[in-house]
Design a protein around this motif. Structure first.
Motif, PDB file in Angstrom:
ATOM      1  N   MET A   1       0.928  -1.283   0.146  1.00  0.00           N
ATOM      2  CA  MET A   1      -0.130  -0.022   0.266  1.00  0.00           C
ATOM      3  C   MET A   1       1.131   1.338  -0.029  1.00  0.00           C
ATOM      4  SD  MET A   1      -2.566   0.634   2.660  1.00  0.00           S
ATOM      5  CE  MET A   1      -4.125   0.272   2.252  1.00  0.00           C
ATOM      6  N   ASN A   2       0.346   2.052  -0.928  1.00  0.00           N
ATOM      7  CA  ASN A   2       1.514   3.045  -1.145  1.00  0.00           C
ATOM      8  C   ASN A   2       0.333   4.503  -0.873  1.00  0.00           C
ATOM      9  OD1 ASN A   2       3.623   5.055  -1.625  1.00  0.00           O
ATOM     10  ND2 ASN A   2       3.717   4.636  -3.932  1.00  0.00           N
ATOM     11  N   ILE A   3       1.089   5.022   0.411  1.00  0.00           N
ATOM     12  CA  ILE A   3       0.261   6.774   0.140  1.00  0.00           C
ATOM     13  C   ILE A   3       0.420   7.300  -0.866  1.00  0.00           C
ATOM     14  CG2 ILE A   3      -1.380   5.039   2.234  1.00  0.00           C
ATOM     15  CD1 ILE A   3       0.426   6.735   4.200  1.00  0.00           C
ATOM     16  N   GLY A   4       2.013   7.127  -1.069  1.00  0.00           N
ATOM     17  CA  GLY A   4       2.627   8.628  -1.482  1.00  0.00           C
ATOM     18  C   GLY A   4       1.711   9.669  -2.698  1.00  0.00           C
ATOM     19  N   ASN A   5       0.988   9.409  -3.299  1.00  0.00           N
ATOM     20  CA  ASN A   5       0.297   9.667  -4.237  1.00  0.00           C
ATOM     21  C   ASN A   5      -0.936  10.351  -3.589  1.00  0.00           C
ATOM     22  OD1 ASN A   5       1.700   9.159  -6.146  1.00  0.00           O
ATOM     23  ND2 ASN A   5       0.877   6.514  -6.690  1.00  0.00           N
ATOM     24  N   SER A   6      -1.235  10.252  -2.176  1.00  0.00           N
ATOM     25  CA  SER A   6      -2.379  11.185  -1.089  1.00  0.00           C
ATOM     26  C   SER A   6      -2.620  12.680  -1.859  1.00  0.00           C
ATOM     27  CB  SER A   6      -3.068  10.816  -0.354  1.00  0.00           C
ATOM     28  OG  SER A   6      -1.759  11.096   0.748  1.00  0.00           O
ATOM     29  N   PRO A   7      -3.407  13.057  -1.550  1.00  0.00           N
ATOM     30  CA  PRO A   7      -2.903  14.913  -2.021  1.00  0.00           C
ATOM     31  C   PRO A   7      -2.643  15.338  -0.102  1.00  0.00           C
ATOM     32  CG  PRO A   7      -5.346  13.756  -1.967  1.00  0.00           C
ATOM     33  CD  PRO A   7      -4.608  12.634  -1.314  1.00  0.00           C
ATOM     34  N   SER A   8      -2.689  15.150   0.679  1.00  0.00           N
ATOM     35  CA  SER A   8      -2.325  15.775   1.328  1.00  0.00           C
ATOM     36  C   SER A   8      -0.485  15.226   1.753  1.00  0.00           C
ATOM     37  CB  SER A   8      -2.724  14.730   3.480  1.00  0.00           C
ATOM     38  OG  SER A   8      -2.326  13.642   3.187  1.00  0.00           O
ATOM     39  N   VAL A   9      -0.475  14.421   1.620  1.00  0.00           N
ATOM     40  CA  VAL A   9       1.246  14.270   0.987  1.00  0.00           C
ATOM     41  C   VAL A   9       1.938  14.580   0.090  1.00  0.00           C
ATOM     42  CG1 VAL A   9       3.494  12.456   0.602  1.00  0.00           C
ATOM     43  CG2 VAL A   9       1.541  11.857   1.725  1.00  0.00           C
ATOM     44  N   ASN A  10       1.067  15.317  -1.146  1.00  0.00           N
ATOM     45  CA  ASN A  10       1.576  15.869  -2.053  1.00  0.00           C
ATOM     46  C   ASN A  10       1.507  17.295  -2.220  1.00  0.00           C
ATOM     47  OD1 ASN A  10       1.854  13.720  -4.145  1.00  0.00           O
ATOM     48  ND2 ASN A  10      -0.038  13.561  -4.867  1.00  0.00           N
ATOM     49  N   GLN A  26      13.047  15.511   6.119  1.00  0.00           N
ATOM     50  CA  GLN A  26      12.240  15.343   6.364  1.00  0.00           C
ATOM     51  C   GLN A  26      11.002  14.640   5.786  1.00  0.00           C
ATOM     52  OE1 GLN A  26      11.463  18.811   8.711  1.00  0.00           O
ATOM     53  NE2 GLN A  26      13.863  18.310  10.271  1.00  0.00           N
ATOM     54  N   ILE A  27      10.520  15.047   4.733  1.00  0.00           N
ATOM     55  CA  ILE A  27       9.569  14.933   4.441  1.00  0.00           C
ATOM     56  C   ILE A  27       9.635  13.271   3.689  1.00  0.00           C
ATOM     57  CG2 ILE A  27       8.203  15.094   1.981  1.00  0.00           C
ATOM     58  CD1 ILE A  27       7.228  17.368   4.521  1.00  0.00           C
ATOM     59  N   LEU A  28      10.925  13.269   2.932  1.00  0.00           N
ATOM     60  CA  LEU A  28      10.733  11.945   2.395  1.00  0.00           C
ATOM     61  C   LEU A  28      11.111  10.670   3.387  1.00  0.00           C
ATOM     62  CD1 LEU A  28      13.573  12.219  -0.290  1.00  0.00           C
ATOM     63  CD2 LEU A  28      11.684  11.283  -0.280  1.00  0.00           C
ATOM     64  N   VAL A  29      10.943  10.810   4.703  1.00  0.00           N
ATOM     65  CA  VAL A  29      11.347  10.079   5.939  1.00  0.00           C
ATOM     66  C   VAL A  29       9.638  10.024   6.623  1.00  0.00           C
ATOM     67  CG1 VAL A  29      12.372  10.073   8.982  1.00  0.00           C
ATOM     68  CG2 VAL A  29      13.472  10.518   6.384  1.00  0.00           C
ATOM     69  N   LEU A  30       9.100  10.441   6.147  1.00  0.00           N
ATOM     70  CA  LEU A  30       7.742  11.172   7.327  1.00  0.00           C
ATOM     71  C   LEU A  30       7.119   9.557   5.891  1.00  0.00           C
ATOM     72  CD1 LEU A  30       5.504  11.658   8.089  1.00  0.00           C
ATOM     73  CD2 LEU A  30       5.322  13.575   6.382  1.00  0.00           C
ATOM     74  N   ARG A  31       7.458  10.372   4.533  1.00  0.00           N
ATOM     75  CA  ARG A  31       6.931   8.824   3.436  1.00  0.00           C
ATOM     76  C   ARG A  31       7.114   7.800   3.809  1.00  0.00           C
ATOM     77  NH1 ARG A  31       6.306  11.045  -2.434  1.00  0.00           N
ATOM     78  NH2 ARG A  31       5.273  12.847  -1.594  1.00  0.00           N
ATOM     79  N   LYS A  32       7.934   7.719   4.102  1.00  0.00           N
ATOM     80  CA  LYS A  32       8.920   6.075   3.959  1.00  0.00           C
ATOM     81  C   LYS A  32       7.775   5.769   5.500  1.00  0.00           C
ATOM     82  CE  LYS A  32      12.495   3.061   5.058  1.00  0.00           C
ATOM     83  NZ  LYS A  32      12.308   2.066   3.181  1.00  0.00           N
ATOM     84  N   ALA A  33       7.989   6.910   6.509  1.00  0.00           N
ATOM     85  CA  ALA A  33       7.391   5.959   8.002  1.00  0.00           C
ATOM     86  C   ALA A  33       5.982   6.286   8.073  1.00  0.00           C
ATOM     87  CB  ALA A  33       7.498   7.034   9.100  1.00  0.00           C
ATOM     88  N   LEU A  34       5.551   6.671   6.597  1.00  0.00           N
ATOM     89  CA  LEU A  34       3.679   6.530   6.633  1.00  0.00           C
ATOM     90  C   LEU A  34       3.498   4.254   5.819  1.00  0.00           C
ATOM     91  CD1 LEU A  34       2.576   9.885   5.964  1.00  0.00           C
ATOM     92  CD2 LEU A  34       2.132   8.423   7.697  1.00  0.00           C
ATOM     93  N   ASN A  35       4.465   4.732   5.146  1.00  0.00           N
ATOM     94  CA  ASN A  35       4.388   3.864   4.105  1.00  0.00           C
ATOM     95  C   ASN A  35       4.700   2.111   5.078  1.00  0.00           C
ATOM     96  OD1 ASN A  35       3.542   4.515   1.457  1.00  0.00           O
ATOM     97  ND2 ASN A  35       6.196   4.940   1.189  1.00  0.00           N
ATOM     98  N   THR A  36       5.262   2.111   5.844  1.00  0.00           N
ATOM     99  CA  THR A  36       5.567   1.352   6.842  1.00  0.00           C
ATOM    100  C   THR A  36       4.320   0.882   7.774  1.00  0.00           C
ATOM    101  OG1 THR A  36       8.136   1.981   6.561  1.00  0.00           O
ATOM    102  CG2 THR A  36       7.336   0.453   8.637  1.00  0.00           C
ATOM    103  N   GLN A  37       4.136   2.079   8.014  1.00  0.00           N
ATOM    104  CA  GLN A  37       2.528   1.946   8.587  1.00  0.00           C
ATOM    105  C   GLN A  37       1.875   1.329   7.985  1.00  0.00           C
ATOM    106  OE1 GLN A  37       1.756   5.950  10.599  1.00  0.00           O
ATOM    107  NE2 GLN A  37       3.425   5.555  12.143  1.00  0.00           N
ATOM    108  N   ALA A  38       1.184   1.610   7.402  1.00  0.00           N
ATOM    109  CA  ALA A  38       0.314   1.033   6.196  1.00  0.00           C
ATOM    110  C   ALA A  38       0.715  -0.126   5.868  1.00  0.00           C
ATOM    111  CB  ALA A  38       0.233   1.832   4.945  1.00  0.00           C
ATOM    112  N   ALA A  39       2.142  -0.489   5.589  1.00  0.00           N
ATOM    113  CA  ALA A  39       1.993  -1.591   5.457  1.00  0.00           C
ATOM    114  C   ALA A  39       2.082  -2.837   6.328  1.00  0.00           C
ATOM    115  CB  ALA A  39       3.629  -2.685   4.859  1.00  0.00           C
ATOM    116  N   GLY A  40       2.542  -2.382   7.799  1.00  0.00           N
ATOM    117  CA  GLY A  40       2.030  -2.363   9.007  1.00  0.00           C
ATOM    118  C   GLY A  40       0.899  -2.926   9.259  1.00  0.00           C
ATOM    119  N   ALA A  41      -0.683  -2.183   8.942  1.00  0.00           N
ATOM    120  CA  ALA A  41      -1.927  -2.221   8.554  1.00  0.00           C
ATOM    121  C   ALA A  41      -2.147  -3.125   8.099  1.00  0.00           C
ATOM    122  CB  ALA A  41      -2.473  -0.847   8.270  1.00  0.00           C
ATOM    123  N   LEU A  42      -2.014  -3.327   6.846  1.00  0.00           N
ATOM    124  CA  LEU A  42      -2.194  -3.917   5.812  1.00  0.00           C
ATOM    125  C   LEU A  42      -2.182  -5.355   6.192  1.00  0.00           C
ATOM    126  CD1 LEU A  42      -3.809  -4.603   2.879  1.00  0.00           C
ATOM    127  CD2 LEU A  42      -1.556  -4.434   2.293  1.00  0.00           C
TER     128      LEU A  42
END
Length: 68
Positions: A1-10, A26-42
């Motif tokens: 699951m990749n949330i990198g294309n969501s409007p808020s991240v963009n 910092q934004i790249l680290v945030l995006r990586k952390a959000l993708n990791t959390q999304a993968a864990g939730a999935l």
């Protein structure tokens, strides 16, 4: 699951691109952390067991009384 294309991240990425290079990191680290959390939730959602199947034969569990 990749949330990198969501409007808020963009929007956050676009805002960070106007600032110093440290903000972009910092934004790249945030995006990586959000993708990791999304993968864990999935993974947690996929780990939920399927509900048992309803009875299809026999005299128990095939009819529902709907009197109120």
């Amino acid at each position: 699951m990749n949330i990198g294309n969501s409007p808020s991240v963009n929007i956050a990425t676009a805002a960070a691109s106007q600032g110093p290079a440290g903000d972009a990191v910092q934004i790249l680290v945030l995006r990586k952390a959000l993708n990791t959390q999304a993968a864990g939730a999935l993974a947690l959602i996929e780990a939920i067991p399927q509900p048992p199947q309803l009875a299809t034969e026999g005299s128990l569990g095939r009819h529902v009384n709907t009197y109120a």
